[in-house]
Design a protein around this motif. Sequence first.
Motif, PDB file in Angstrom:
ATOM      1  N   LEU A 226     -25.286  61.691  24.042  1.00  0.00           N
ATOM      2  CA  LEU A 226     -25.595  60.252  23.992  1.00  0.00           C
ATOM      3  C   LEU A 226     -26.515  59.855  25.135  1.00  0.00           C
ATOM      4  O   LEU A 226     -27.385  58.990  24.971  1.00  0.00           O
TER       5      LEU A 226
ATOM      6  N   VAL B 146     -17.727  54.905  22.613  1.00  0.00           N
ATOM      7  CA  VAL B 146     -19.002  54.345  23.057  1.00  0.00           C
ATOM      8  C   VAL B 146     -19.481  53.267  22.099  1.00  0.00           C
ATOM      9  O   VAL B 146     -19.943  52.191  22.514  1.00  0.00           O
ATOM     10  N   GLN B 147     -19.373  53.509  20.807  1.00  0.00           N
ATOM     11  CA  GLN B 147     -19.818  52.520  19.827  1.00  0.00           C
ATOM     12  C   GLN B 147     -18.995  51.242  19.921  1.00  0.00           C
ATOM     13  O   GLN B 147     -19.533  50.131  19.831  1.00  0.00           O
TER      14      GLN B 147
ATOM     15  N   ALA C 139     -20.322  65.379  24.071  1.00  0.00           N
ATOM     16  CA  ALA C 139     -20.678  64.146  23.358  1.00  0.00           C
ATOM     17  C   ALA C 139     -21.368  63.148  24.280  1.00  0.00           C
ATOM     18  O   ALA C 139     -22.359  62.497  23.901  1.00  0.00           O
TER      19      ALA C 139
ATOM     20  N   GLN D  86     -29.944  60.943  24.195  1.00  0.00           N
ATOM     21  CA  GLN D  86     -30.495  60.066  23.155  1.00  0.00           C
ATOM     22  C   GLN D  86     -30.896  58.698  23.696  1.00  0.00           C
ATOM     23  O   GLN D  86     -31.511  57.903  22.982  1.00  0.00           O
TER      24      GLN D  86
ATOM     25  N   ALA E  98     -15.434  55.706  28.667  1.00  0.00           N
ATOM     26  CA  ALA E  98     -15.020  56.256  27.387  1.00  0.00           C
ATOM     27  C   ALA E  98     -13.564  56.675  27.504  1.00  0.00           C
ATOM     28  O   ALA E  98     -13.195  57.422  28.410  1.00  0.00           O
TER      29      ALA E  98
ATOM     30  N   ARG F 112     -17.605  59.395  20.853  1.00  0.00           N
ATOM     31  CA  ARG F 112     -18.670  58.666  20.169  1.00  0.00           C
ATOM     32  C   ARG F 112     -18.165  57.329  19.626  1.00  0.00           C
ATOM     33  O   ARG F 112     -18.870  56.313  19.703  1.00  0.00           O
ATOM     34  N   ARG F 113     -16.938  57.320  19.093  1.00  0.00           N
ATOM     35  CA  ARG F 113     -16.369  56.053  18.618  1.00  0.00           C
ATOM     36  C   ARG F 113     -16.127  55.099  19.778  1.00  0.00           C
ATOM     37  O   ARG F 113     -16.376  53.891  19.667  1.00  0.00           O
TER      38      ARG F 113
ATOM     39  N   GLY G 237     -14.895  65.009  21.063  1.00  0.00           N
ATOM     40  CA  GLY G 237     -16.247  64.471  21.045  1.00  0.00           C
ATOM     41  C   GLY G 237     -16.401  63.331  20.056  1.00  0.00           C
ATOM     42  O   GLY G 237     -17.081  62.333  20.332  1.00  0.00           O
ATOM     43  N   ASP G 238     -15.761  63.457  18.888  1.00  0.00           N
ATOM     44  CA  ASP G 238     -15.835  62.376  17.900  1.00  0.00           C
ATOM     45  C   ASP G 238     -15.223  61.098  18.447  1.00  0.00           C
ATOM     46  O   ASP G 238     -15.755  60.002  18.228  1.00  0.00           O
TER      47      ASP G 238
END
Length: 329
Positions: free
Chosen positions: A165, A123-124, A161, A168, A105, A120-121, A116-117
Motif C-alpha cells: 500500500l 486501511v480502507q 500488505a 502504491q 492498522a 487492507r480492510r 494481509g487481507d
Amino acid sequence: MASGSPGAAQPAAAGTAGLRPLGRTGLAVSPVCIGTSPLASMPELYGYEVTQDRAEATIRQVLRGPFNFMDTSNNYGGGSAERRIGRALAAAGGLPPGFVLATKADADPVTGDFSGDRVRRSVQESLERLGLDRIQLKYLHDPEYHLTFAAAMARGGPVEALTALRDQGVLGYLGVAGGPVRLMGDFIATGQFDAVLSHNRYTLVDRSAGPLLDDARRRGVAFVNGAPYGGGMLVKGPDRQPNYAYRPAGPAVRDAVRSMQRACAARGVPLAAAALQFSLREPRVTATVVGVSEPSRIAEITALMSVQIPGELWAELDALAVAPEFWLN
C-alpha cells in the motif's frame, strides 16, 4: 476526499514552533502529538464518556494549533475516533497545510485476524472514516497480541500488505506501535518502518525503552513516545490512581512515584509537568503522545510545557526511577 499526501510539513498554525524531523520521512512534527483515544469515548478504559460534540470541538481546537501532529487508530472505540476526526476534517475543509495525521492498522476486533487481507480492510476503513485518499503515517498496531514476528513478516502477512500500500501511494510512511521493547526493535531492524511508537516504557518511573531509543536513532527511525503519564499515575499520584500502564502497580512502582510526587511538591512543580517534560527534553524522542478529552486540554499541555523545572529536581527524579531490569519479563 481530502488529500493526506506526505511531504515536508510546515507549521499548522501560528505559534507552532520547534518542529522536529520525523526520522527520515521528510515530515516535521511538533514535539507533542495529540492522542485521540479518549475522544473515542471508551468509559470502560477511562472511566468517563465523551460526546460526539465535545470530541469534534476538541479536534477543531487541535487543528487550530499549536501542535501539528495527531494520532489515532482504526479500533479506538470501534472506529468512533476516526469517524469523529473525519467529521471535524470535513467541516474544516481537510487537513491544514503541514498537519501530520497518523493512524494505525488493527486486527479484526471480533476474530483477531491480522492477515494481509485484514490490514487492507483496516486501511480502507480508516480512509473512509477520515475522508482521506492517502494516509501520511500508518502504524502496525499492537502485533504482539495477535501474531508472532515471523507471522507478521511472512508472505501474505500484514507487513507485506502495508509495504504494498505504501508502494502504491495509499500510505506515505510506515510505523510500528506496541509495547514489548525487544519486539519493536525486531520490527525496525527490518528496514521497513520509518517510525516506532512505544508506550508506557519511557516515563519518569520506567526507563526500560532506552535501548530502543538508541536503536531507533542509529537507524534514522523516529521514536514516538506514548503514555508519558503511565495511564494517569504520573498525573494524579499512586494514591488516586493505583494503576500503572492500565494494570495495578506493585509496591516498588507506587513507592517510587509517591517519592517523585513529594519531590515535585517540595519545589512547587506539578508531577504532570515533570512527567511530560521528561519525555520532551529527551533528544532521542521525536514526539510525545498526549491524549486529550476536551478542548481546554490543549492549553493545559502548553502550560505544563512552560513550567520551570530546576536541574536538581531532575537529578532527584532520575535517582528515584525504578531500575530498567525491574520491567523486563
